[in-house]
Enzyme design. Structure first.
Site, PDB file in Angstrom:
ATOM      1  CE  LYS A  77      -4.561   0.689   0.285  1.00 27.42           C
ATOM      2  NZ  LYS A  77      -5.595  -0.161  -0.333  1.00 27.42           N
ATOM      3  N   GLY A 110     -21.145   5.578   5.512  1.00 31.43           N
ATOM      4  CA  GLY A 110     -20.523   5.991   4.264  1.00 31.43           C
ATOM      5  C   GLY A 110     -21.550   6.075   3.155  1.00 31.43           C
ATOM      6  N   GLY A 134     -20.198   6.845  -0.244  1.00 28.84           N
ATOM      7  CA  GLY A 134     -19.359   6.976  -1.428  1.00 28.84           C
ATOM      8  C   GLY A 134     -19.616   5.885  -2.439  1.00 28.84           C
ATOM      9  CB  VAL A 170     -17.665   0.880  -1.485  1.00 26.22           C
ATOM     10  CG1 VAL A 170     -18.051  -0.468  -0.883  1.00 26.22           C
ATOM     11  CG2 VAL A 170     -16.360   0.761  -2.263  1.00 26.22           C
ATOM     12  CB  ALA A 171     -21.576   3.287   1.103  1.00 25.83           C
TER      13      ALA A 171
END
Length: 349
Positions: A81, A182, A184, A186-187
């Site tokens: 990462k 959330g 965004g 994904v949510a």
């Protein structure tokens, strides 16, 4: 911390590279946890950290999570990462992106970067001018690649369906109350699929306008960000930042299932035991949220098409079932079971 090696999150990382580019002002880290299974795949996060040490901890935890995620998804990738340390104004310039791209290129393919929090497909396109070791670039309709968010959300949705069947005895999400932290990419994808099934949705986001737009679209209800985890709901779905399940929050949960796309939801390993002792079914985050990296891997490695990606994502519920079965058989919490499986796969078991 006394030293990086003494950090509980260091966990035998192969490489932790600190990057500073004076001309652009870039400050970043690239953390490589394990290359046992192949070149290291993991996104780059753009975030403002109150303390630079917080960025180190985040990079280490996210890197290890990617090792586990890629291994459990059966991908030919190691785990790593990167984080770019943003200032308080979130200043992001083409020069910073170019400098980061050069840092990735200097690793000669050992690390493959992709999109994460605070980064866009356009940012990745800018980075790709400096290095070819980038995945998640814009693609044509039906091609593999592009924004990983929709693929992540599909896997999370499937995982929620599997958890609802196991813990609630429900064959569909019709009437299931899901509290989404959330709003965004994904949510949002989870919300749209769940709403189509007839689920009842409570939605929170630090951006109140974004939460309201999503709620209006799916017929959900907006709740305060500091309340969403503690609603009385069938499923709590964390889809924002991590470390939200801890010694203080877990006793306050009023749910049967925790299943969401956020990385590193458990603040400490001990929190896996805490949630298990509450009798709450937990979907280990790096298993349920692997859809995005599955898409990224298939794009970068070139070992399949859109149907391949979909099939690989649809294997996520089966992996969760295996983890839950072993958890029941051994009495160990699901997070610890998944960690042990992943560590065996990367040769550290």
């Amino acid at each position: 911390m006394d030293s990086l090696w003494d950090s509980p999150d260091f966990d035998e990382h192969e490489l932790v590279q600190f990057i500073h580019d004076r001309e652009s002002g870039l400050r970043a880290l690239i953390a490589i946890h394990s290359s046992h299974l192949g070149p290291v795949g993991g996104g780059v996060r753009f975030w403002h950290y109150a303390k630079s040490g917080d960025a180190v901890v985040d990079a280490l935890r996210l890197s290890r999570g990617m090792s586990y995620k890629n291994a459990m998804a059966g991908l030919p990738l190691g785990g790593g990462k990167a984080v770019i340390l943003a200032d308080s104004q979130r200043t992001k310039t083409p020069e910073m992106l170019a400098a980061f791209g050069r840092a990735v290129e200097a690793l000669a393919g050992r690390y493959v970067t992709a999109e994460d929090v605070g980064m866009s497909v356009a940012d990745l396109s800018a980075i790709s001018k400096q290095t070819r070791h980038v995945a998640g670039l814009p693609v044509g309709e039906g091609e593999v690649g592009g924004d990983p968010g929709p693929h992540t959300s599909y896997g999370v949705y499937l995982g929620i369906c599997a958890a609802a069947k196991r813990a609630l005895g429900r064959d569909s999400l019709a009437g299931v109350h899901i509290a989404l932290q959330g709003a965004g990419s994904v949510a949002g994808g989870v919300a749209r699929r769940a709403a189509a099934d007839g689920a009842r949705l409570s939605i929170a986001d630090i951006d109140g306008d974004r939460a309201r737009r999503l709620a209006d679209e799916v017929g959900g209800t907006v709740v305060a960000p500091d309340e969403v985890l503690f609603l009385e709901a069938d499923v709590v779905s964390p889809n924002a930042l991590g470390a939200i399940l801890d010694e203080q929050s877990i006793p306050r949960l009023r749910t049967t299932v925790v299943a969401g796309g956020a990385n590193n939801q458990l603040a400490t390993p001990e929190d896996g035991d805490r949630i298990h002792q509450r009798g709450i079914l937990y979907a280990p985050d790096y298993v349920i949220n692997a859809g995005g990296i599955i898409n990224v891997s298939t794009e970068y490695v070139g070992d399949g098409d859109a149907d391949t990606v979909r099939g690989r994502i649809e294997a996520i519920p089966g992996r969760l079932e295996t983890i839950w079965d072993e958890s029941i058989a051994t009495g160990r919490n699901a997070a610890a079971v998944a960690d042990d499986m992943a560590r065996r796969l990367i040769g550290r078991g």
